[in-house]
Design a protein around this motif. Structure first.
Motif: not given
Length: 127
Positions: A47, A51, A55, A71-72, A76, A101
């Motif tokens: 995370s 983004t 990321v 990935h969270v 982002t 999340w």
């Protein structure tokens, strides 16, 4: 992520703060690759900010190197929602597993019978 960590007592992340400076892709930074390799893990949760850049590139290259990546997605961001969505779409299409999340927090909780963490998690979610 720091706030979520306080909710789950048994959570023990592998924390590696690496300065990647001007790199959009962190993999060319020797300290980054060494930190990843030194974990001896093949699965990572990713995370972060940006983004569409850091990321996404970190995730895509990790996937290409055989890592399993989750990935969270919701904390982002990007310069626009379109950029963030395109970065998330690229990661998902390449095989990364998207999580919110709340999914992450509930995954750490695992059992509502654990009253110590349940109370803190519910307070966190409703705050």
């Amino acid at each position: 992520m720091a706030s979520l960590k306080t909710l789950i007592v048994s959570f023990s992340p592998v924390s590696r703060w690496i300065t990647v400076n001007t790199h959009i892709d962190p993999w060319p930074v020797p300290q980054f690759e060494k930190a990843v390799n030194d974990t001896y893990r093949k699965s990572f949760l990713v995370s972060g900010c940006c983004t569409q850049g850091r990321v996404t590139f970190a995730v895509l290259i990790a996937l290409a190197r055989g890592y399993h990546i989750a990935h969270v997605a919701d904390p982002t961001s990007g310069q626009s929602s379109t950029e963030a969505c395109l970065g998330i779409t690229s990661m998902n299409q390449a095989g990364a597993v998207p999580l919110s999340w709340r999914q992450l927090a509930l995954g750490w909780q695992l059992n509502w019978a654990d009253s110590d963490t349940r109370t803190r998690l519910l307070q966190f979610i409703t705050s």
